[in-house]
Design a protein around this motif. Sequence first.
Motif, short mmCIF file in Angstrom:
data_model
loop_
_atom_site.label_atom_id
_atom_site.label_comp_id
_atom_site.label_asym_id
_atom_site.label_seq_id
_atom_site.Cartn_x
_atom_site.Cartn_y
_atom_site.Cartn_z
N ASP A 82 -77.38 8.67 -30.29
CA ASP A 82 -76.32 9.64 -30.08
C ASP A 82 -75.30 9.49 -31.21
O ASP A 82 -75.09 8.39 -31.74
N ARG A 102 -74.53 10.53 -13.11
CA ARG A 102 -75.65 9.64 -13.40
C ARG A 102 -76.39 9.21 -12.13
O ARG A 102 -76.88 8.09 -12.04
N TYR A 115 -78.41 3.98 -16.67
CA TYR A 115 -77.30 3.67 -17.57
C TYR A 115 -76.00 3.70 -16.76
O TYR A 115 -75.64 4.71 -16.17
N GLN A 119 -82.21 6.01 -19.10
CA GLN A 119 -81.20 6.69 -19.90
C GLN A 119 -81.06 8.14 -19.46
O GLN A 119 -82.04 8.82 -19.15
N VAL A 120 -79.84 8.66 -19.50
CA VAL A 120 -79.55 10.03 -19.08
C VAL A 120 -79.96 11.04 -20.15
O VAL A 120 -80.46 12.12 -19.84
N MET A 121 -79.77 10.66 -21.41
CA MET A 121 -79.90 11.63 -22.51
C MET A 121 -81.22 11.47 -23.26
O MET A 121 -81.94 10.49 -23.10
N GLN A 180 -78.22 5.55 -26.15
CA GLN A 180 -76.92 4.89 -26.05
C GLN A 180 -77.22 3.41 -25.87
O GLN A 180 -78.05 3.04 -25.04
N CYS A 195 -86.05 7.65 -21.27
CA CYS A 195 -85.00 8.65 -21.47
C CYS A 195 -85.28 9.93 -20.70
O CYS A 195 -86.42 10.39 -20.62
N ASN A 239 -75.20 15.15 -21.99
CA ASN A 239 -74.17 14.12 -22.02
C ASN A 239 -74.47 13.07 -20.95
O ASN A 239 -75.35 13.26 -20.11
N ASN A 240 -73.74 11.98 -21.01
CA ASN A 240 -74.09 10.83 -20.18
C ASN A 240 -73.43 10.82 -18.81
O ASN A 240 -73.45 9.81 -18.12
#
Length: 395
Positions: A75, A282, A326, A345-347, A351, A369, A374-375
């Motif tokens: 990112d 999240r 995350y 991971q969110v994205m 990160q 991922c 965005n996170n």
Amino acid sequence: MGSTVTPIRQTISEISNTVKPLIRPWYNHFFLNPSIQLLLEQTTVDREYGPNHIKRCLPTETVATPETKSMPTFDDPFKHLEGDIYSTHNIYSTIVENVLYEPGNGIVMTQGRKIFSESLYPNMDPITIAGGFLNKDFVRRKFLETPVERIPGYSSIYQGLPNGYYHKIIDLVPRCFLLNHPDYVQIEEIKLLYAEPLAEVENLIVPRIIPDNVRRVRLEPGRLYCLEKLILPTFLTQFGSGYLPADYIKKLRETFLPKRPSKRCHRIYISRKNSAIGQKKRHILNEPELIAALEKFGFQCYCLEDYSLQEKIKLFYDAETVVGAYGGGLTHILFSDSVNILELQVMKKMQTYYYYIAKALEHNFRFVCAGKANNRENFSIDISEVIRIVKEWHP
């Protein structure tokens, strides 16, 4: 009506995922960066006191990071961390005199109201800076208010922004460790300044990592103070990286871990279903299916809000494998022993906070991922990919 809500929201989310990465660079260039330069003018200790001003430094540490080659693109705020090798930044403490201090945000300023960059989280991105400091209360205080009190003698600080759960444990509290330098232990008394409310981690860890000559002193968060002699500690970590120096990790683990070998008996799945009630950030949308799949491999689901920090230290010390989204729950791998970590991971972009914690502790780190922009969004995870990795660890 109900049948159309989900497709509409999904379409909006897809548009957002496409548009936000395109807008952010322009927004930063034309609005955020000029605003920060105008309203949050910075300086450094070297500029104000000269390059020969005494600094008590920790040694630089370097670690190989070959895993970054197989990771998705980092990112944008994390780009400075890409590479085959990671080295810690310049970590030190130094004494500055007759400075202004704003405890609510941890900001240290000159009498001319320039912000010492050493009191800011290193490499903080513009959006985080703007979110923390570009508000009317702080800007008014910075430019217009006079100090309510002058604090004599030696003092020091550790609080600041950002100050979420992860940041308190990994970024803020460790700054106190720098007060253990032999030069400071000889000082008769050092006032460690803080503003309430104090988190559990501050009450538990801070008193046990500071030397005996340090006394904690409470300040009001929404005020300015003048400090006669401030021992200004930099952050031991930096934006995007939870890598903590070996000396600090040794001190923390010797102080807080059980005095026995790890049992390595827990397979932990960290659930966020009780966190951020009303915000739902999240949260894994297909979590019930994920939990059912992980339970076949001996995993138990934990909502960490239900446990004290001391309980979490023991739980993670005895962990064999940890799976979680995350978020702050993964912070507790700091107390684990050679653990397997699977971060969800969110994205689409990486990160790297927890990757670098894992590097500092020589943990085995893997990731899966999702595809959000965005996170802070909720997301679904590829369960088959999660189980594929878990099977490598637990055939």
